[in-house]
Each structure stands twice: as structure tokens, then as C-alpha cells.
Design an enzyme around this catalytic site. Structure first.
Site, PDB file in Angstrom:
ATOM      1  N   LYS A 179      -8.957  10.570  -1.836  1.00 35.78           N
ATOM      2  CA  LYS A 179      -7.974  11.706  -0.204  1.00 35.78           C
ATOM      3  C   LYS A 179      -9.334  11.979  -0.087  1.00 35.78           C
ATOM      4  CE  LYS A 179      -4.681  10.197  -3.139  1.00 35.78           C
ATOM      5  NZ  LYS A 179      -4.835   9.392  -2.500  1.00 35.78           N
ATOM      6  N   ARG A 218      -0.990  -0.614   0.352  1.00 36.98           N
ATOM      7  CA  ARG A 218      -0.223  -1.420  -0.491  1.00 36.98           C
ATOM      8  C   ARG A 218       1.550  -1.469  -0.344  1.00 36.98           C
ATOM      9  NH1 ARG A 218       0.946   2.794  -3.806  1.00 36.98           N
ATOM     10  NH2 ARG A 218       2.769   3.949  -3.807  1.00 36.98           N
TER      11      ARG A 218
END
Ligand code: MV4
Length: 515
Positions: A116, A292
Site C-alpha cells: 500500500k 486481477r
């Protein structure tokens, strides 16, 4: 173009990918664990290979076994689906090393977006708005204290290696900061082996809105519209929709352009999703990027008319995007329900077991991406997602009505499901008004369940279920009903002599909500 693709996944997404391959004339290779030997994705594939015992760590996460099957089967590419190895940069690299095309982004892009803080540093460089705070882990409590004073309380502490709310702490006052930081760092170390924690201003009652992006390997990147994903329970999405009820065309363009910049900053290729937090004033902030295909991709497919899995495969085969941004149009409204084997009367705990009766909806505007069949034994080893039920119509109100009709057709016996939850959500005034935020579902579940108007003792519910199962079983073998008898039944509101279709659906729906 590939001649054979291995699908390194199971359940509904494996079936979904198999279908795309079949439509493209590509042979398919399935892999399965011992408990999935009779699974739908195994039945539908051209070839299927066992990869080990039930636990994912010994089967669907075993890179060596999956690559060995790719080699033995002659599969030129691997589609990872979502979950399992889909965001594992080491696996993507292992595919490259083995000369097998990974249908997804490069290991480099995955690594950039996997942490992150590294993602936030990339965004900082690219001038992309993210929630005010630090883009690196806090070096000391004092630094945290200074940043919290600057951005203002409440603040959110987050683990750099975290995700899905794990390791996150909401800190409302200065007095709470020290203990919250210490516990966040120790939890991050325990959970992710990395104690790095950063700090952000907390966005109160945010919406979670995400933007689908698609990039080929020739430098073309487009956005494909947003998805409203605020209806979540314990950081698990339950119901998603496209477009978002609060995003207009100008906001969509601005979010799309930021999402494309995020993808370009990460040298991204293939399908990806940029997540945003949106505050009550419709300001949006970069949250993270998912590298994804997402569970909820069907609502984007229905509102753009594109097949994202076809496009993923074509991009991985080196083709250029077959359209430009100006060709992307968002039409209609799609809402997806994630149908889980969960017990609504037991805190939505998983409800594995044998599906003894399965009546699945269809009809105009209904898409059903299912990974199960009647007689299938839902294993306890994996996420208990049974299917995704998606309703599509010209506008949101009609999509809601269509989905309500479809949910009444849905009947599952032998296991518990969360179908009744969707009937509650779709019938809720706040939902229908589009008044959503990430706390919506917790508030709804905290209210009494109006659907259980008849206080039926739990002991009698089981008997009712047996009656419903027998009725459903009878319904399943009934001859097609003539419409006349159906209208007769509708007039007197009860099942006609031959048990008209629509009143029986309603009966099932009522028994369903009684659960
Ligand atoms: C936040 C937030 C409010 N302010 N960050 C939760 C999981 C992770 N994806 C990020 N999450 C949040 N980050 C700031 N600065 C509120 C949440 C949040 C949330 C976000 C998206 C979807 C569901 C959520 C549920 C609870 C909290």
C-alpha cells in the site's frame, strides 16, 4: 492466439473462464483438489488434472504442481482468476521463467501495487489524489502525532502489507494514538511479517467505488466505468452495481482519467481495478489497485457490452485493444448478488453440505455465473461462493425489480444461503434511494428483520423447509404451465389447480424469507 489455457482456479470463476475459452475455440485445462473431483469446472473442461488434497495450501496455491500440469498438458497460458495465486508476483514470475504466459499484469506491476505504501509513493509521483497522510510507514510515534495534528482527527492507521481492513485502526483522539499505533504495528508484524504502518485522515462514512481499467501491451489504457461496492460485511463485498447511483458522466470521466494515470504509473497491462474512497461531498481518493480480474466484473461487462475475459486473453496473446476510449459507452444498470452458502440465522457462518434441490433463476435480463449443481457437495475448504446472480435492465429501478423477481425463483435446499439478505437489501428504502456507504449493511442488519413478520418457532422452520423442498421438487418435474391457468391463479392470488408457476414462485419466495 493460444491453443490451450490452464485455469488455475475453481468454482464459478473457473467456469466463467472456461466459457470464454470455449467461445474463442481455445482448449481448456482444469486443475482440481481431491474434494473438487466432481466439481462443475472439472466437468466442463477439456482436460482435468488432480493437484492435491483439499487445503488450498496443498492444491490451488501449489505453484509447482500447477506449473507441472501446464508443462504436461502443453498449456501455453495460465488464467489465475481471482484469489489464490492471482496477485502473487512470485507465481507470475515463475510463469515467465517457465515460458508460460500469465494472463494478468507483470510481476513488476504487481509488486508496485502490492504494498500500500509503494502504491501511494507511485501515486504521489504521478500527482494522483490520495487520502491526506503519509505515503511511507511511520518512523516514530512523534511523527504519527504530528501528521495526525496536520490532517486532523479522526485518523486511520493502516498496515502497508495489509488489505481488506486487516491491521486497520480508527483513532478518534490524540490520547488513543500511542496505544493504537503499537497494537497496529504488532498486529501487522504478526499477520504480514511486516510492521510498517502508515497514517491517513479518516474519511467518515465513505463509499467504496472502483474503476475498471484495461491496458494492452502496446501502451493503450482505457477505463470501462465504475462499480459501486459499498455494500460490504466485514470487508467482504456482498452486492455490487454499475454504474454507481451517485456518479454522473463528468465524475466518471474524472475518476476514469485518474485510474488510467494510476495504471500507467504502474506500467500496468491487462485487466485491473483502481479502488477509491468517496466522501460525502463526492471527493474521491485513491485507495489501492487490485491487479486481477474482480469477482464483480460481470456488472461492467453488462453495462459496456464487453467480455473482459476475452479481452484479457487477447491482450495476453499480444493483441492491441480493439477499441478506443471514445468507443466505451455505459448503458443500462446491472446489480450483482454474491450468493453464498451461509446461514443467515447463524451470523452468516458458512453452510457447507449437499445441495439437494437447486432451482436457479433465468429469464430476461438475468445472468447467473454459477459454480455448483444439484447434488454437488459444497466443501468447507474454500470461500463458500455458490454463484453470482446479476440483474440487468435499462435503469436501476428496473434492475432492482428484475433481480427481486429472479431471487423469488431461486430455491436451494440442503444448505443455507444468503438469498433472503438480498431480498431485504433490494426492498430497503435507503438502498432504493441509492443512499449507500460502507456502513450501510451493518446498519441494515442491526435493524429487526421485517420479512420475518410471522413469528414461526425455529423448531417449525425445519418442517416448513421440508415442505418447501418437496414442493420445489414437484415443481421441478411439473409440465410447463399454460399461461391461462397462471392468470387465473393470479386473480385469486393462490396456486391454481395445477400450481401455477408465478404463485408457486411467490410461495417459495415467502418460505425463503421466513428463514
Ligand atoms: C479507509 C476508510 C476511511 N478512511 N481509509 C477498509 C479496508 C481497506 N480496503 C480500506 N478500508 C477503509 N479505509 C480512510 N482513510 C474506511 C475503510 C473501510 C472500508 C473501505 C472500503 C470498503 C469497505 C470498508 C469498510 C470499513 C472501512
Amino acid at each position: 492466439m493460444f491453443k490451450k489455457i490452464l485455469i488455475a482456479n475453481r468454482g464459478e470463476i473457473a467456469v466463467r473462464i472456461l466459457r470464454a475459452c470455449r467461445e474463442m475455440g481455445i482448449a481448456t485445462v482444469a486443475v482440481y483438489s481431491d474434494v473438487d473431483r466432481a466439481a462443475l469446472h472439472v466437468r466442463k473442461s477439456d482436460e482435468a488434472y488432480p493437484i492435491g488434497p483439499a487445503p488450498a495450501s496443498e492444491s490451488y496455491l501449489r505453484m509447482d504442481k500447477i506449473l507441472d500440469v501446464a508443462k504436461r498438458s502443453g498449456a501455453e497460458a495460465i488464467h489465475p482468476g481471482y484469489g489464490f495465486l492471482s496477485e502473487n508476483a512470485k507465481f507470475a514470475q515463475a510463469c515467465v521463467d517457465a515460458g508460460v504466459k500469465f494472463i494478468g499484469p507483470t510481476p513488476h506491476s504487481m509488486n508496485l501495487m502490492g504494498s500500500k505504501t509503494s502504491a501511494r509513493q507511485q501515486m504521489e509521483k504521478a500527482g494522483i489524489p490520495f487520502v491526506p497522510g503519509t505515503s511511507r510507514g511511520l518512523a516514530s510515534f512523534e511523527e504519527g502525532e504530528q501528521v495526525a495534528e496536520r490532517v486532523g482527527y479522526p485518523v486511520m492507521l493502516k498496515a502497508a502489507a495489509g488489505g481488506g481492513g486487516k491491521g486497520m485502526r480508527l483513532v478518534r483522539t490524540r490520547q488513543e494514538l500511542r496505544s493504537a499505533l503499537e497494537s497496529a504495528q504488532s498486529e501487522a508484524q504478526r499477520s504480514f511479517g511486516d510492521s510498517e504502518v502508515y497514517i491517513e485522515k479518516a474519511i467518515v462514512n465513505p463509499r467504496h467505488i472502483e474503476m475498471q481499467v484495461l491496458a494492452d501491451e502496446h501502451g493503450h489504457t482505457v477505463w470501462l466505468g465504475e462499480r459501486e461496492c459499498s455494500i460490504q460485511r466485514r470487508h467482504q463485498k456482498v452486492l455490487e452495481e454499475a454504474p454507481s447511483p451517485i456518479v454522473d458522466s463528468d465524475m466518471r470521466r474524472r475518476m476514469g482519467e485518474v485510474a488510467v494515470k494510476v495504471a500507467q504509473a504502474a506500467d500496468y497491462t491487462n485487466a485491473g481495478t483502481v479502488e477509491f474512497l468517496v466522501d460525502q461531498s463526492k471527493n474521491f481518493y485513491f485507495l489501492e489497485m487490485n491487479t486481477r480480474l474482480q469477482v464483480e466484473h460481470p456488472v461492467t461487462e453488462l453495462t459496456t457490452g464487453l467480455d473482459l475475459v476475452h479481452l484479457q486473453i487477447r491482450i495476453a496473446a499480444g493483441e492491441k485493444l480493439p477499441f478506443a476510449q471514445s468507443d466505451v459507452a455505459i448503458r443500462g444498470h446491472a446489480i450483482e448478488c454474491r450468493v453464498y452458502a451461509e446461514d443467515p440465522d447463524n451470523n452468516y457462518f458458512p453452510s457447507p453440505g449437499k445441495i439437494t434441490v437447486l432451482l436457479q433463476p433465468s429469464g430476461p435480463g438475468i445472468r447467473r455465473d454459477s459454480g455448483v449443481y444439484e447434488g454437488w457437495n459444497v466443501p468447507m475448504d474454500y470461500d463458500p461462493l455458490l454463484a453470482k446472480l446479476i440483474g440487468y435492465a435499462t435503469n436501476r429501478k428496473q434492475a432492482v425489480m428484475r433481480l427481486e423477481r429472479a431471487l423469488y425463483e431461486y430455491f436451494v435446499a440442503g444448505i443455507k444461503t444468503n438469498i433472503s439478505l438480498f431480498q431485504r437489501i433490494l426492498g430497503d428504502a435507503d438502498f432504493q434511494a441509492g443512499k449507500l456507504d460502507t456502513g450501510y449493511l451493518d446498519r441494515l442488519l442491526a435493524k429487526a428483520n421485517p420479512a420475518v413478520s410471522v413469528l414461526v418457532p425455529k423448531s417449525e422452520i425445519a418442517g416448513l423447509e421440508k415442505i418447501a423442498a418437496i414442493a420445489a421438487g414437484m415443481f421441478a418435474v411439473l409440465e410447463p404451465v399454460s399461461l391461462e391457468s397462471d392468470s387465473t391463479a393470479n386473480k385469486n392470488g393462490s396456486a391454481g389447480a395445477n400450481g401455477s408457476v408465478s404463485s408457486r414462485w411467490k410461495q417459495m419466495g415467502r418460505s425463503e424469507t421466513l428463514r
